[in-house]
Scaffold this motif. Sequence first.
Motif, short mmCIF file in Angstrom:
data_model
loop_
_atom_site.label_atom_id
_atom_site.label_comp_id
_atom_site.label_asym_id
_atom_site.label_seq_id
_atom_site.Cartn_x
_atom_site.Cartn_y
_atom_site.Cartn_z
N GLY A 1 0.60 5.93 -9.60
CA GLY A 1 1.07 7.17 -9.00
C GLY A 1 1.36 7.10 -7.51
N ARG A 2 1.47 5.90 -6.98
CA ARG A 2 1.87 5.77 -5.57
C ARG A 2 3.03 4.80 -5.47
N GLU A 3 3.83 4.96 -4.40
CA GLU A 3 4.94 4.05 -4.18
C GLU A 3 4.43 2.76 -3.55
N LEU A 4 5.09 1.67 -3.89
CA LEU A 4 4.77 0.39 -3.26
C LEU A 4 5.68 0.24 -2.04
N VAL A 5 5.04 0.18 -0.86
CA VAL A 5 5.79 0.08 0.40
C VAL A 5 5.42 -1.23 1.09
N LEU A 6 6.41 -2.04 1.39
CA LEU A 6 6.18 -3.30 2.09
C LEU A 6 7.15 -3.41 3.26
N GLY A 7 6.62 -3.48 4.46
CA GLY A 7 7.48 -3.56 5.64
C GLY A 7 8.35 -2.33 5.80
N GLY A 8 7.88 -1.21 5.28
CA GLY A 8 8.64 0.04 5.39
C GLY A 8 9.68 0.21 4.29
N VAL A 9 9.77 -0.75 3.37
CA VAL A 9 10.76 -0.69 2.29
C VAL A 9 10.05 -0.32 0.99
N GLY B 1 1.56 1.40 -7.10
CA GLY B 1 1.61 1.31 -5.65
C GLY B 1 0.28 0.81 -5.14
N LEU B 2 0.09 0.84 -3.84
CA LEU B 2 -1.17 0.38 -3.25
C LEU B 2 -1.95 1.60 -2.75
N LEU B 3 -3.26 1.50 -2.90
CA LEU B 3 -4.17 2.59 -2.54
C LEU B 3 -4.53 2.48 -1.06
N GLY B 4 -4.49 3.60 -0.37
CA GLY B 4 -4.88 3.59 1.04
C GLY B 4 -4.73 4.96 1.64
N HIS B 5 -5.32 5.12 2.82
CA HIS B 5 -5.28 6.40 3.55
C HIS B 5 -3.86 6.66 4.04
N ASP C 1 0.82 0.07 3.38
CA ASP C 1 1.81 -0.99 3.55
C ASP C 1 1.08 -2.25 4.04
N VAL C 2 0.66 -3.06 3.09
CA VAL C 2 -0.24 -4.19 3.38
C VAL C 2 0.41 -5.19 4.34
N LEU C 3 1.72 -5.38 4.20
CA LEU C 3 2.43 -6.31 5.09
C LEU C 3 2.44 -5.80 6.53
N THR C 4 2.78 -4.53 6.68
CA THR C 4 2.86 -3.98 8.04
C THR C 4 1.47 -3.93 8.68
N HIS C 5 0.45 -3.59 7.91
CA HIS C 5 -0.91 -3.60 8.46
C HIS C 5 -1.27 -4.99 8.98
N CYS C 6 -0.91 -5.98 8.20
CA CYS C 6 -1.22 -7.36 8.54
C CYS C 6 -0.49 -7.80 9.81
N VAL C 7 0.79 -7.45 9.90
CA VAL C 7 1.58 -7.78 11.09
C VAL C 7 1.02 -7.06 12.32
N PHE D 1 -8.13 -11.77 -7.29
CA PHE D 1 -7.72 -10.38 -7.51
C PHE D 1 -6.22 -10.20 -7.50
N GLU D 2 -5.53 -11.03 -6.70
CA GLU D 2 -4.06 -10.93 -6.70
C GLU D 2 -3.52 -11.42 -8.04
N GLY D 3 -4.11 -12.52 -8.53
CA GLY D 3 -3.67 -13.11 -9.79
C GLY D 3 -3.90 -12.21 -10.98
N ARG D 4 -4.97 -11.40 -10.92
CA ARG D 4 -5.27 -10.44 -11.99
C ARG D 4 -4.50 -9.14 -11.81
N GLU D 5 -3.64 -9.10 -10.79
CA GLU D 5 -2.83 -7.91 -10.46
C GLU D 5 -3.69 -6.70 -10.15
N GLU D 6 -4.85 -6.95 -9.53
CA GLU D 6 -5.70 -5.83 -9.08
C GLU D 6 -5.25 -5.34 -7.70
N GLY D 7 -4.58 -6.21 -6.98
CA GLY D 7 -4.15 -5.83 -5.64
C GLY D 7 -3.26 -6.89 -5.03
#
Length: 158
Positions: free
Chosen positions: A15-23, A30-34, A38-44, A139-145
């Motif tokens: 029920g959430r959109e997957l956002v990576l680098g603003g795309v 999608g990814l869970l978060g406050h 956007d895991v990529l942007t957080h990391c950058v 966890f990435e391989g099991r598609e948990e995140g």
Amino acid sequence: MRIGFGYDSHRFCEGRELVLGGVIIPHEKGLLGHSDADVLTHCVVDAILGAAKLGDIGRLFPDTDAQYKDAQSVQLLKEVMAKLDGLGYAVCNIDATIVAEKPKLAPYMQAIEESLASHMNIDISQISIKAKTQERMGFEGREEGMSCYAVCLIERKN
Ligand code: MG
């Protein structure tokens, strides 16, 4: 010159959109978060903050602060670039690796790099985003995140 390193991970949820680098990337989860998670942007952002010794994303934009609820992470990236500029530094280049079993990200890489470059006001030649699977392990391989690693080089402006 100074170097910074960033790491982040987020859990998949329905029920959430997957956002990576603003795309927005088409995917059934999608990814869970406050924020927009956007895991990529957080990391950058963390790589840049680390290079400049400005703390980390959680300290600057606390998830207890309502103003960052569902925040577009690329807007936080813009703010961090302004802070960096204020300190007299510019980004030389960013190199990041997204770790995800699915979805296949190759078709979106150009759009992701263009989005990040435009939000950072740098040239696309200064940013390299790669994607790997985890060979179905962890966890990435099991598609948990998904997780992401990034390095950033900054230099003092003349
Ligand atoms: Mg995060």
